[in-house]
Write an enzyme that holds these catalytic residues in place. Structure first.
Site, PDB file in Angstrom:
ATOM      1  N   VAL A 150       0.680  -1.000   0.054  1.00 41.55           N
ATOM      2  CA  VAL A 150       0.089  -0.003   0.158  1.00 41.55           C
ATOM      3  C   VAL A 150       1.045   1.244  -0.065  1.00 41.55           C
ATOM      4  O   VAL A 150       1.637   1.493   1.214  1.00 41.55           O
ATOM      5  CB  VAL A 150      -0.998   0.075   1.031  1.00 41.55           C
ATOM      6  N   VAL A 180      -0.514  -1.961  -5.006  1.00 41.42           N
ATOM      7  CA  VAL A 180       0.097  -3.016  -5.740  1.00 41.42           C
ATOM      8  C   VAL A 180      -0.125  -4.628  -4.995  1.00 41.42           C
ATOM      9  O   VAL A 180       0.146  -4.587  -3.890  1.00 41.42           O
ATOM     10  CB  VAL A 180       1.632  -2.838  -6.115  1.00 41.42           C
ATOM     11  N   ASP A 210       7.983  -0.482   3.417  1.00 40.44           N
ATOM     12  CA  ASP A 210       8.327  -0.559   2.127  1.00 40.44           C
ATOM     13  C   ASP A 210       9.893  -0.493   1.750  1.00 40.44           C
ATOM     14  O   ASP A 210      10.447  -0.968   1.241  1.00 40.44           O
ATOM     15  CB  ASP A 210       7.521   0.207   1.216  1.00 40.44           C
TER      16      ASP A 210
END
Length: 260
Positions: free
Chosen positions: A7, A13, A111
């Site tokens: 996210v 994705v 991430d």
């Protein structure tokens, strides 16, 4: 199968893995107004409309999230709609295997750690990951696989949007490679500045990072990822490889480390 969810601030994705193989992937807008139930509808719609078409085959979920309000709804969705599946949300306490050599490790986006893990797994260290998203982030991985720091620059879309808003005679353009650096009209001039300008920024920052990582630049693998990578990656002299699903690969690795 494993459902991996990355996210981001602008886009989310998703990918389905069967062991190491990415079977299917999707990209949807990240909407902070979307509820847990709406996210469940989106997931079921994507999977049911794919060639796999069976959520029953999903055996686990792994997610990293840059948007706290969305993470709250996702966590609720996992509990209410997929409560029988093991779910790993990358946050403090989750085993990544990546030592974080930062002043405050909790400040680093999940991430970015996942990208460092995936880059180290695929190419070893030292490496630099350039992620072209809402922001363009640069992350450095040491020869030992440690996350040692990085840089954050405004993303391509943010910069183009700001330019069009603040320039009275400028307008939004499709970002494609310009014919020449010396443009003959405003549209081409914008494309030249955007594409070649960002490529130059990437090469400049990467060169500085590589010099700080090692005495031998050839030892460093520079990996590009993110939804906007294709916009400029071919014009960057420092990029070694383009891995569009790098974060999803990292999520698969994290899931394997945290679920027996």
């Amino acid at each position: 199968m494993l459902l991996a969810i990355d996210v981001g601030n602008s886009e989310t994705v998703l990918g389905l893995f069967d062991s190491d193989d990415l079977l299917e992937h999707w990209r949807v807008g990240t909407d902070v107004r979307r509820t847990a139930d709406e996210w469940a509808v989106v997931l079921r719609g994507l999977i049911d409309g794919s060639s796999l078409s069976d959520l029953g085959g999903v055996e686990g979920i792994a997610m990293c999230c840059s948007v706290p309000s969305v993470q709250h709804e996702m966590r609720d969705m996992f509990r209410r709609h997929f409560g029988d599946l093991p779910a790993v949300i990358v946050e403090p306490g989750v085993k990544t295997g990546v030592p974080i050599r930062m002043d405050n490790p909790k400040e680093v986006g999940s991430d970015r750690i996942i990208n460092a893990l995936a880059a180290g797994h695929l190419y070893g260290g030292p490496s630099v990951v350039v992620d072209f998203g809402t922001a363009t982030t640069f992350d450095a991985v040491s020869p030992k696989g440690e996350y040692v720091g990085g840089a954050i620059a405004p993303g391509i879309d943010i910069s183009v949007d700001a330019l069009s808003r603040r320039g009275a005679q400028l307008h939004m353009v499709e970002i494609v490679k310009p014919r020449t650096a010396i443009a003959k009209n405003t549209t081409e001039a914008l494309r030249s500045g955007i594409v070649f300008g960002f490529a130059g920024q990437v090469d400049g920052i990467v060169d500085r990072m590589v010099a700080e990582l090692t005495d031998n630049p050839d030892d460093v693998t520079v990996v590009a990822t993110g939804g906007l990578a294709t916009t400029v990656v071919d014009e960057c002299e420092t990029i070694d490889v383009h891995e569009p699903w790098l974060t999803l690969t990292g999520l698969r690795l994290v899931f394997e480390r945290n679920v027996d």
